[in-house]
Design a protein around this motif. Structure first.
Motif, short mmCIF file in Angstrom:
data_model
loop_
_atom_site.label_atom_id
_atom_site.label_comp_id
_atom_site.label_asym_id
_atom_site.label_seq_id
_atom_site.Cartn_x
_atom_site.Cartn_y
_atom_site.Cartn_z
N UNK A 1 0.83 -1.21 0.00
CA UNK A 1 0.00 0.00 0.00
C UNK A 1 0.86 1.26 0.00
N UNK A 2 1.95 1.22 0.77
CA UNK A 2 2.83 2.39 0.85
C UNK A 2 3.47 2.70 -0.50
N UNK A 3 3.97 1.66 -1.16
CA UNK A 3 4.61 1.87 -2.47
C UNK A 3 3.59 2.34 -3.50
N UNK A 4 2.41 1.73 -3.49
CA UNK A 4 1.37 2.12 -4.45
C UNK A 4 0.95 3.57 -4.24
N UNK A 5 0.79 3.93 -2.99
CA UNK A 5 0.39 5.31 -2.69
C UNK A 5 1.48 6.30 -3.09
#
Length: 206
Positions: free
Chosen positions: A28-32
């Protein structure tokens, strides 16, 4: 004794599964951050450090889980042909000579480094600093879990040397069993051989 072995196995498994949720946060962090950087044009300096910490958490805490499942890589070319007592003798020597000194040193040094980091409130070097000491405490915790699981594996070796049979494990993650897979799809060795001959014939004709 068997219940004690299984209890430690469950502890290592539960610890590994709990920490494995970090992969969701990492995804989620990378996607965001990709969306924020390339769509909103607002990159964040701290995200790379956070990604490294989360990946380090996954890497460090997988050790005890993998050892509990007997999933670490070993050279089975010769080892698999040995009798259980011979296997246990080899494992016991390797655990005592290599595993215990290394993991004890890792846990001890990790605890020292983590406390030093906490004492100075260590942070990352960027525009938006993150505290490092919580991540550094992962090292001694993961080391202690791996050491505990290693001691259980040593007990397994001792039991095997006495009985000639490896103590059973609670299974969780298994490699693909080819024979079971054949049974599931109702395929026999003769069917595979017939298919191989057909493919060979077709290849020769072409």
């Amino acid at each position: 004794m068997q219940q004690f072995l299984w209890t430690v196995d469950r502890l290592s498994t539960g610890f590994g599964k709990l920490c494995a949720w970090a992969v969701v946060g990492l995804t989620l962090l990378i996607s965001w951050e990709v969306f924020s950087r390339y769509v909103l044009n607002t990159p964040h300096a701290w995200v790379l450090d956070a990604q490294i910490m989360l990946y380090g958490l996954l890497f460090m805490t997988a050790g005890a889980y993998t050892l509990a499942k007997n999933g670490h890589v070993r050279g089975d070319v010769l080892y698999g042909f040995f009798e259980p007592r011979t296997q246990a003798s080899i494992d016991l020597v390797l655990y005592i000579v290599f595993f215990l000194p290394g993991i004890v040193a890792l846990t001890w040094a990790g605890w020292t480094f983590a406390n030093d980091s906490l004492a100075i409130n260590e942070q990352t070097f960027n525009a938006d600093p993150l505290p490092i000491y919580p991540f550094k405490f992962v090292v001694p915790v993961a080391g202690a879990m791996l050491l505990l699981q290693g001691l259980v594996e040593i007990l397994r070796c001792v039991i095997c040397l006495k009985t000639g049979v490896w103590p059973t494990r609670e299974e969780d993650v298994e490699e693909v069993d080819v024979d079971k897979l054949k049974e599931m799809v109702h395929v026999k060795d003769s069917d595979i051989e017939s298919l191989d001959r057909l493919v060979t014939q077709k290849g020769g004709q072409s």
